[in-house]
Each structure stands twice: as structure tokens, then as C-alpha cells.
Design an enzyme around this catalytic site. Structure first.
Site, PDB file in Angstrom:
ATOM      1  N   ASN A 114    -117.497  51.307  72.978  1.00 52.26           N
ATOM      2  CA  ASN A 114    -118.279  51.428  74.122  1.00 52.26           C
ATOM      3  C   ASN A 114    -118.314  52.790  74.811  1.00 52.26           C
ATOM      4  OD1 ASN A 114    -117.540  51.244  77.165  1.00 52.26           O
ATOM      5  ND2 ASN A 114    -115.757  50.378  75.935  1.00 52.26           N
ATOM      6  N   PHE A 118    -119.162  52.996  83.387  1.00 50.00           N
ATOM      7  CA  PHE A 118    -119.022  52.372  84.663  1.00 50.00           C
ATOM      8  C   PHE A 118    -120.266  52.011  85.244  1.00 50.00           C
ATOM      9  CE2 PHE A 118    -114.948  54.888  85.877  1.00 50.00           C
ATOM     10  CZ  PHE A 118    -114.267  54.191  84.902  1.00 50.00           C
ATOM     11  N   SER A 182    -110.571  55.774  81.523  1.00 49.92           N
ATOM     12  CA  SER A 182    -111.924  55.782  80.667  1.00 49.92           C
ATOM     13  C   SER A 182    -112.311  56.913  80.173  1.00 49.92           C
ATOM     14  CB  SER A 182    -113.121  54.842  81.609  1.00 49.92           C
ATOM     15  OG  SER A 182    -114.282  55.119  80.599  1.00 49.92           O
ATOM     16  N   ASN A 184    -115.532  57.553  79.063  1.00 46.57           N
ATOM     17  CA  ASN A 184    -116.908  57.728  79.021  1.00 46.57           C
ATOM     18  C   ASN A 184    -117.504  58.006  80.471  1.00 46.57           C
ATOM     19  OD1 ASN A 184    -116.935  56.339  76.707  1.00 46.57           O
ATOM     20  ND2 ASN A 184    -116.333  54.331  77.639  1.00 46.57           N
ATOM     21  N   THR A 185    -116.637  58.568  81.162  1.00 44.66           N
ATOM     22  CA  THR A 185    -117.139  59.454  82.433  1.00 44.66           C
ATOM     23  C   THR A 185    -116.475  60.521  82.328  1.00 44.66           C
ATOM     24  OG1 THR A 185    -117.210  57.453  84.184  1.00 44.66           O
ATOM     25  CG2 THR A 185    -116.852  59.416  84.865  1.00 44.66           C
ATOM     26  N   LYS A 224    -104.015  52.839  85.580  1.00 41.46           N
ATOM     27  CA  LYS A 224    -104.363  52.387  84.225  1.00 41.46           C
ATOM     28  C   LYS A 224    -104.508  53.765  83.322  1.00 41.46           C
ATOM     29  CE  LYS A 224    -107.269  49.641  81.063  1.00 41.46           C
ATOM     30  NZ  LYS A 224    -108.432  48.509  81.365  1.00 41.46           N
ATOM     31  N   ASN A 253    -105.854  51.825  78.067  1.00 42.52           N
ATOM     32  CA  ASN A 253    -107.525  51.735  78.102  1.00 42.52           C
ATOM     33  C   ASN A 253    -107.777  51.962  76.658  1.00 42.52           C
ATOM     34  OD1 ASN A 253    -110.432  51.908  78.921  1.00 42.52           O
ATOM     35  ND2 ASN A 253    -109.454  52.949  80.615  1.00 42.52           N
TER      36      ASN A 253
END
Length: 345
Positions: A114, A118, A182, A184-185, A224, A253
Site C-alpha cells: 500500500n 495517511f 510509514s 508513504n509520507t 511505531k 510498520n
């Protein structure tokens, strides 16, 4: 059996994000029907209480952040047997996330990739929903809130986003998770490094203390982390957590690694599921050894079977969380895992 033979094949014929939204919509409807919730609780609840960071959890199995990004379905997921539900990741203001498509299934490898970014409706919307549907006075399970940095917030101003999240949602949460892992940022994982970490964590702890004084109870806070860190980077993180008095760590993560057949997959984003199983367990074991078991660990990453969950407990985790394993295993999976852990610990 019904899930694996009928429901999952139907869902998997559709775009992963569309199927996810269907499931969340359905769970939101279920969450608003008390008699159905009571029936689900009777069918799915496993009692295996454990106290972690001062909180008594009904069992060791939780729902990982990312499934219920806006806190729409916490009553329903609790009724499915999850001892705790972690909602989010939520940012101070709503944001759309990354362009679609941004979620990809790999059933043969039991994996997901994915790059959601966010996507959420913001802290105020989550607060309103939780106050209405999952307040401390009425809820049965444990609520965690996972906080992130907005895409538009520069890294050197990231602290303010986490502080805003704690101030808005800390009074409603049993614990808070700070998500700096994450993939993805853009740049978010840089916050795990020494150049940012201490400046970030100090004000966060100060904000937590203020909220705890206001609500007259301790508000545990977890960090995390990513699986894609070196042992030296992990040492920096653990030292910072000890210095600032964090209550625990969530490991891990999703991963940017592309092991085995994923080396041929040309999709950006975080990989979860079975390909992450061993690495997440390895990180848990290293943390437990370095902290001599004194830092509570929530283990997450590649729990596809009850045996995978038990391995993480044996490696040093006090609690575990499910996401991709839940997607593949269906509504019976949390109960199976919780029951297996209870019988073997």
C-alpha cells in the site's frame, strides 16, 4: 469457512481499496446495532487479560492502525474479539492521501503493498465520531489512536502535528501511538534518526503530561517503528524512548524491502503480510534483548497464522496486532489467534 470460500473470493475480485471501503461501511453499520454487537461478542470474545503500560487489555490481540483510519467501526471490531483497536493514522486536518490506485494484493504470497499516504478526515472528525460511538463511558474494549504528520507539514515542524493530535484525541484514548515509520509520507521515516528524534519526542511527552493532568489519568504513549532500520539506528531510538519516558514501542510498520518474488514487483509502497513475518519477529527479539524485557512491545507484521502470533509473544511482545492476516483470514481470525495464545502462554 464461509469467508474463505465465498466472501473473500468475492471481495478479491474487486479493487483492494474498494473492497476495504465496503468492509468498513458494513462494519460501521454493524457498530450502530447494539443487539448485533452483543451477539458478536458472545461468539468471538476470548478472555485472556494482560496488563501492559498500566492498561488491562482483555486479551493480547489488537487491530493494527490503517484498517479503521477514521474511527468509524471501533465497536464492531471490538465485538469481533479484538482486545484493543488502534484507529488512524489520523492527521490534524483531513487529507486525501496519495493518488489511486494505491493498494495491491498478492494472494499467492499472502502479501499487500500500500501507498495510501495517511488518507483520513482529520482529528476533529475522529473526535466527534469517537465521542458519539466509542466513548470511555460506554466502550468495552481498549482504544489506541495512531497519530501522523500531515503531508504538507515540513519535517522540522512535525512536532506540532503530533501535539495537536494528542491534545484533540488524547482525552478519548487509552493510549497514543506516534507513527514516524510509514513509508508513504515523504521524509517521514527521517524522524526516526538522531537529528530529529529527541527534538520531536520531548514536546510530545510534554503534551502527553498536560493531557494526563487534565483527564486525571496516565496516558501511555508508544512509538511505531519501521522494520527497515539498522541495529545502530534502533539503539538511537531505544535510548530516546528511555530518555523521554515513552511507555512502549510498536514493531513494526510495513517494509520497503522486496524479498523473493517481490523483487520483480514494480509498485512503490509498504509491503505487509507473510513476507514481513520473520523480519518483524527479529526486530521484536532484538528490542526485547536490548531492553531486557523492560520496554513493552506490541508486535505487528506478517501474522498470518496463530503460530506466527505466538512466535512474536515468545520473541518478547506483550501484545500483537493484525492487519493483513485479518484481511486474508477473515472475521474468525482474531478469535483463533487470541485463543491459541491463551492456550499456549
Amino acid at each position: 469457512m464461509l469467508y474463505s470460500s465465498v466472501i473473500r473470493p468475492y471481495l478479491f475480485r474487486n479493487d483492494p481499496e474498494v473492497a476495504h471501503e465496503w468492509a468498513i461501511d458494513w462494519m460501521e453499520r454493524v457498530s450502530a446495532i447494539p443487539p448485533v454487537l452483543k451477539l458478536m461478542e458472545a461468539l468471538y470474545t476470548v478472555k485472556d487479560p494482560v496488563t501492559v503500560a498500566g492498561i488491562e487489555f482483555p486479551n493480547r490481540v489488537g487491530l493494527a492502525a490503517g484498517m479503521d483510519k477514521d474511527g468509524r467501526c471501533a465497536p464492531g471490531f471490538t465485538a469481533l474479539g479484538f482486545g484493543h483497536v488502534e484507529v488512524g493514522t489520523v492527521t490534524p486536518d483531513g487529507q486525501p492521501g496519495n493518488p489511486k490506485p494505491r493498494m495491491f494484493r498478492f494472494p499467492e504470497e499472502q502479501g499487500l503493498i500500500n501507498r495510501m499516504g495517511f488518507n483520513n478526515k482529520g482529528a476533529a472528525a475522529m473526535r466527534h465520531r469517537l465521542e458519539k460511538n466509542f466513548s470511555r463511558a460506554t466502550r468495552r474494549g481498549i482504544l489506541g489512536v495512531n497519530l501522523g504528520k500531515a503531508k504538507v507539514t515540513p519535517l522540522d515542524q512535525a512536532t506540532q502535528d503530533y501535539v495537536k493530535g494528542i491534545e484533540a484525541l488524547g482525552p478519548l484514548a487509552d493510549y497514543i501511538t506516534i507513527n514516524i515509520s510509514s513509508p508513504n509520507t515523504q521524509g517521514l521515516r527521517d524522524l526516526q534518526g538522531a537529528s530529529y528524534l529527541n527534538d520531536l519526542l520531548g514536546p510530545i511527552v510534554g503534551s502527553r503530561t498536560q493531557v494526563s493532568e487534565t483527564i486525571e489519568r496516565a496516558l501511555p504513549i508508544f512509538l511505531k517503528i519501521a522494520p527497515d532500520i539498522t541495529e545502530e539506528e534502533l539503539d538511537v531510538i531505544l535510548d530516546a524512548l528511555q530518555q523521554h519516558g515513552f511507555d512502549g514501542i510498536i514493531a513494526t510498520n510495513t517494509t520497503l524491502a522486496r524479498p523473493g518474488p517481490f523483487s520483480r514487483v514494480d509498485e512503490a509502497g509498504g509491503l505487509s503480510g507473510k513476507p514481513l513475518t520473520d523480519r518483524a519477529t527479529e526486530i521484536i527479539s532484538i528490542i526485547a534483548q536490548k531492553t531486557k524485557g523492560q520496554l513493552p512491545i506490541i508486535g505487528v507484521g506478517g501474522i498470518m497464522t496463530p503460530e506466527d502470533a505466538l512466535e512474536k509473544i515468545k520473541a518478547g511482545a506483550s501484545l500483537i496486532q493484525l492487519y493483513t492476516g485479518f484481511v486474508y483470514g477473515g472475521p474468525d481470525f482474531p478469535k483463533q489467534v487470541a485463543k491459541y495464545i491463551a492456550q499456549n502462554t
